[in-house]
Motif scaffolding. Structure first.
Motif, PDB file in Angstrom:
ATOM      1  N   ALA A 152       0.851  -1.240   0.181  1.00  0.00           N
ATOM      2  CA  ALA A 152      -0.096   0.006   0.085  1.00  0.00           C
ATOM      3  C   ALA A 152       0.732   1.252   0.146  1.00  0.00           C
ATOM      4  O   ALA A 152       1.809   1.397   0.782  1.00  0.00           O
ATOM      5  N   LEU A 153       0.646   2.225  -0.963  1.00  0.00           N
ATOM      6  CA  LEU A 153       1.367   3.618  -0.989  1.00  0.00           C
ATOM      7  C   LEU A 153       0.135   4.453  -0.720  1.00  0.00           C
ATOM      8  O   LEU A 153      -0.803   4.663  -1.366  1.00  0.00           O
ATOM      9  N   LEU A 154       0.418   5.397   0.341  1.00  0.00           N
ATOM     10  CA  LEU A 154      -0.421   6.296   0.797  1.00  0.00           C
ATOM     11  C   LEU A 154       0.115   7.858   0.300  1.00  0.00           C
ATOM     12  O   LEU A 154       1.391   7.978   0.643  1.00  0.00           O
ATOM     13  N   VAL A 155      -0.483   8.574  -0.734  1.00  0.00           N
ATOM     14  CA  VAL A 155       0.079   9.569  -0.935  1.00  0.00           C
ATOM     15  C   VAL A 155      -1.215  10.721  -1.356  1.00  0.00           C
ATOM     16  O   VAL A 155      -1.902  10.378  -2.032  1.00  0.00           O
ATOM     17  N   ASP A 156      -0.933  11.725  -0.603  1.00  0.00           N
ATOM     18  CA  ASP A 156      -2.077  12.860  -0.772  1.00  0.00           C
ATOM     19  C   ASP A 156      -3.629  12.251  -0.667  1.00  0.00           C
ATOM     20  O   ASP A 156      -4.256  12.667  -1.379  1.00  0.00           O
ATOM     21  N   GLY A 157      -3.497  11.630   0.204  1.00  0.00           N
ATOM     22  CA  GLY A 157      -4.973  10.991   0.810  1.00  0.00           C
ATOM     23  C   GLY A 157      -5.444   9.839  -0.319  1.00  0.00           C
ATOM     24  O   GLY A 157      -6.571   9.332  -0.053  1.00  0.00           O
ATOM     25  N   ARG A 158      -4.528   9.531  -1.222  1.00  0.00           N
ATOM     26  CA  ARG A 158      -4.703   8.362  -2.113  1.00  0.00           C
ATOM     27  C   ARG A 158      -4.213   6.943  -1.800  1.00  0.00           C
ATOM     28  O   ARG A 158      -2.762   6.908  -1.271  1.00  0.00           O
ATOM     29  N   VAL A 159      -4.767   5.938  -1.779  1.00  0.00           N
ATOM     30  CA  VAL A 159      -4.120   4.872  -1.663  1.00  0.00           C
ATOM     31  C   VAL A 159      -3.930   3.866  -3.060  1.00  0.00           C
ATOM     32  O   VAL A 159      -5.027   3.875  -3.779  1.00  0.00           O
ATOM     33  N   ILE A 160      -2.665   3.620  -3.435  1.00  0.00           N
ATOM     34  CA  ILE A 160      -2.210   2.996  -4.553  1.00  0.00           C
ATOM     35  C   ILE A 160      -1.429   1.667  -4.279  1.00  0.00           C
ATOM     36  O   ILE A 160      -0.844   1.430  -3.432  1.00  0.00           O
ATOM     37  N   GLY A 161      -2.080   0.597  -5.102  1.00  0.00           N
ATOM     38  CA  GLY A 161      -1.160  -0.703  -4.923  1.00  0.00           C
ATOM     39  C   GLY A 161      -2.181  -1.638  -4.279  1.00  0.00           C
ATOM     40  O   GLY A 161      -3.406  -1.365  -4.147  1.00  0.00           O
ATOM     41  N   PRO A 162      -1.700  -2.707  -4.283  1.00  0.00           N
ATOM     42  CA  PRO A 162      -2.807  -4.081  -4.090  1.00  0.00           C
ATOM     43  C   PRO A 162      -3.066  -4.162  -2.468  1.00  0.00           C
ATOM     44  O   PRO A 162      -4.174  -4.722  -2.185  1.00  0.00           O
ATOM     45  N   GLY A 163      -2.290  -3.403  -1.694  1.00  0.00           N
ATOM     46  CA  GLY A 163      -2.577  -3.241  -0.186  1.00  0.00           C
ATOM     47  C   GLY A 163      -3.566  -2.240   0.106  1.00  0.00           C
ATOM     48  O   GLY A 163      -3.924  -1.481  -0.449  1.00  0.00           O
ATOM     49  N   ALA A 164      -4.246  -2.268   1.459  1.00  0.00           N
ATOM     50  CA  ALA A 164      -5.087  -1.438   1.724  1.00  0.00           C
ATOM     51  C   ALA A 164      -4.348  -0.689   3.228  1.00  0.00           C
ATOM     52  O   ALA A 164      -3.187  -0.997   3.528  1.00  0.00           O
ATOM     53  N   ALA A 165      -5.145   0.469   3.140  1.00  0.00           N
ATOM     54  CA  ALA A 165      -4.676   1.552   4.168  1.00  0.00           C
ATOM     55  C   ALA A 165      -5.834   1.581   5.397  1.00  0.00           C
ATOM     56  O   ALA A 165      -6.906   1.545   4.967  1.00  0.00           O
ATOM     57  N   TRP A 166      -5.565   1.909   6.506  1.00  0.00           N
ATOM     58  CA  TRP A 166      -6.553   1.699   7.480  1.00  0.00           C
ATOM     59  C   TRP A 166      -6.549   3.138   8.100  1.00  0.00           C
ATOM     60  O   TRP A 166      -5.534   3.549   8.901  1.00  0.00           O
ATOM     61  N   HIS A 167      -7.603   3.907   8.292  1.00  0.00           N
ATOM     62  CA  HIS A 167      -7.530   5.373   8.895  1.00  0.00           C
ATOM     63  C   HIS A 167      -8.252   5.290  10.162  1.00  0.00           C
ATOM     64  O   HIS A 167      -9.307   4.653  10.130  1.00  0.00           O
ATOM     65  N   VAL A 168      -7.496   5.756  11.037  1.00  0.00           N
ATOM     66  CA  VAL A 168      -8.088   5.755  12.519  1.00  0.00           C
ATOM     67  C   VAL A 168      -8.050   7.027  13.148  1.00  0.00           C
ATOM     68  O   VAL A 168      -7.201   7.856  12.784  1.00  0.00           O
ATOM     69  N   THR A 169      -9.313   7.647  13.660  1.00  0.00           N
ATOM     70  CA  THR A 169      -9.388   8.535  14.287  1.00  0.00           C
ATOM     71  C   THR A 169     -10.261   8.466  15.602  1.00  0.00           C
ATOM     72  O   THR A 169     -10.610   7.443  15.901  1.00  0.00           O
ATOM     73  N   GLY A 170     -10.031   9.593  16.241  1.00  0.00           N
ATOM     74  CA  GLY A 170     -10.689   9.468  17.708  1.00  0.00           C
ATOM     75  C   GLY A 170     -12.425   9.508  17.528  1.00  0.00           C
ATOM     76  O   GLY A 170     -12.902   9.236  18.663  1.00  0.00           O
ATOM     77  N   HIS A 171     -12.887   9.735  16.499  1.00  0.00           N
ATOM     78  CA  HIS A 171     -14.247  10.154  16.522  1.00  0.00           C
ATOM     79  C   HIS A 171     -15.115   9.205  15.382  1.00  0.00           C
ATOM     80  O   HIS A 171     -16.098  10.028  15.129  1.00  0.00           O
ATOM     81  N   ALA A 172     -14.516   8.351  15.049  1.00  0.00           N
ATOM     82  CA  ALA A 172     -15.036   7.645  13.787  1.00  0.00           C
ATOM     83  C   ALA A 172     -14.682   6.315  13.816  1.00  0.00           C
ATOM     84  O   ALA A 172     -13.586   5.940  14.357  1.00  0.00           O
ATOM     85  N   PRO A 173     -15.419   5.406  13.401  1.00  0.00           N
ATOM     86  CA  PRO A 173     -14.937   3.922  13.211  1.00  0.00           C
ATOM     87  C   PRO A 173     -13.614   3.670  12.212  1.00  0.00           C
ATOM     88  O   PRO A 173     -13.469   4.528  11.409  1.00  0.00           O
ATOM     89  N   VAL A 174     -12.774   2.667  12.459  1.00  0.00           N
ATOM     90  CA  VAL A 174     -11.725   2.602  11.675  1.00  0.00           C
ATOM     91  C   VAL A 174     -12.226   2.218  10.103  1.00  0.00           C
ATOM     92  O   VAL A 174     -13.201   1.563   9.965  1.00  0.00           O
ATOM     93  N   ARG A 175     -11.581   3.123   9.349  1.00  0.00           N
ATOM     94  CA  ARG A 175     -11.880   2.982   7.831  1.00  0.00           C
ATOM     95  C   ARG A 175     -10.935   2.270   7.118  1.00  0.00           C
ATOM     96  O   ARG A 175      -9.805   2.772   7.037  1.00  0.00           O
ATOM     97  N   ARG A 176     -11.236   1.095   6.332  1.00  0.00           N
ATOM     98  CA  ARG A 176     -10.200   0.503   5.354  1.00  0.00           C
ATOM     99  C   ARG A 176     -10.619   1.085   4.003  1.00  0.00           C
ATOM    100  O   ARG A 176     -11.691   1.047   3.570  1.00  0.00           O
ATOM    101  N   VAL A 177      -9.296   1.673   3.443  1.00  0.00           N
ATOM    102  CA  VAL A 177      -9.263   2.081   1.984  1.00  0.00           C
ATOM    103  C   VAL A 177      -8.346   1.231   1.124  1.00  0.00           C
ATOM    104  O   VAL A 177      -7.436   1.099   1.682  1.00  0.00           O
TER     105      VAL A 177
END
Length: 222
Positions: A192-217
């Motif tokens: 997974a490549l994370l650049v400028d808020g975009r995910v590129i490649g075959p892997g996933a990215a997981w966004h974690v904040t304190g006010h929302a569920p974990v989001r898989r991108v």
């Protein structure tokens, strides 16, 4: 020197289908200029061939080898278009890059440890919470027990953890956010490549904040 988006943050991976799609956008952003390949020798030497191969298409790669008594210096990246910081013991990378600033107009890419230390608050290891409970496998602790956060390079305002699905480090990032060690973060799978808020490649990215569920991108299909 070319300027572009970024930084380019890569969660790891060794297979060609993981390496090439996550590295080629960085190489392209460097516009054919030289790339400083920053590696730490932890005592067993460095694999220049592996990391140069990952930068497929780069016109010039300049190896920069750091060590416990040899931190990065300004001359190491003089005149380059890009800086590529690779994998290894994350606390040591953070120590050897401490206080260094990416020159203006230079493109940054970080792979594994290099991605983690790009944050303003860098998660460098650990596998236990303050009570000694496990938040990820101990093998992912990077020789640290408590989850440890230190000042990073400040290239992004969120924390970065890596090898998320492969090493189970998503739990560490969730803990770091819930404990207030960091405000938010991204856990990157291998490939997974994370650049400028975009995910590129075959892997996933997981966004974690304190006010929302974990989001898989994942990368969106064309």
């Amino acid at each position: 020197m070319p300027s572009s988006g970024g930084p380019f943050l890569i969660g790891g991976g060794r297979e060609p289908e993981q390496v090439l799609p996550t590295h080629r956008p960085f190489v392209a952003a460097c516009g054919g200029g030289p790339i400083a390949l920053v590696m730490v020798d932890e005592g067993g030497g460095v694999d220049v061939e592996r990391w140069t191969a990952a930068l497929d298409g780069a016109a010039e790669v300049r190896p920069v080898v750091l060590a416990a008594d040899r931190p990065i210096a300004g001359d190491d990246v003089a005149g380059v278009a890009g800086v590529y910081v690779v994998a290894g013991l994350t606390p040591l990378y953070a120590e050897l890059l401490a206080g260094w600033a990416l020159p203006a107009g230079v493109v940054y890419a970080g792979f594994s440890a290099g991605a983690a230390v790009a944050a303003d608050r860098a998660i460098v290891g650990g596998w236990q919470d303050a009570q000694g409970g496990a938040v990820c496998p101990d093998e992912a602790g990077e020789d640290l027990d408590p989850v440890t956060v230190v000042p990073g390079l400040g290239l992004v305002d969120f924390a970065v953890d890596v090898h998320a699905a492969q090493w189970g480090t998503l739990g560490r990032l969730v803990h770091a956010v819930e404990a207030g060690l960091v405000v938010e973060g991204w856990a990157l799978d291998e490939g997974a490549l994370l650049v400028d808020g975009r995910v590129i490649g075959p892997g996933a990215a997981w966004h974690v904040t304190g006010h929302a569920p974990v989001r898989r991108v994942t990368e969106l299909s064309a």
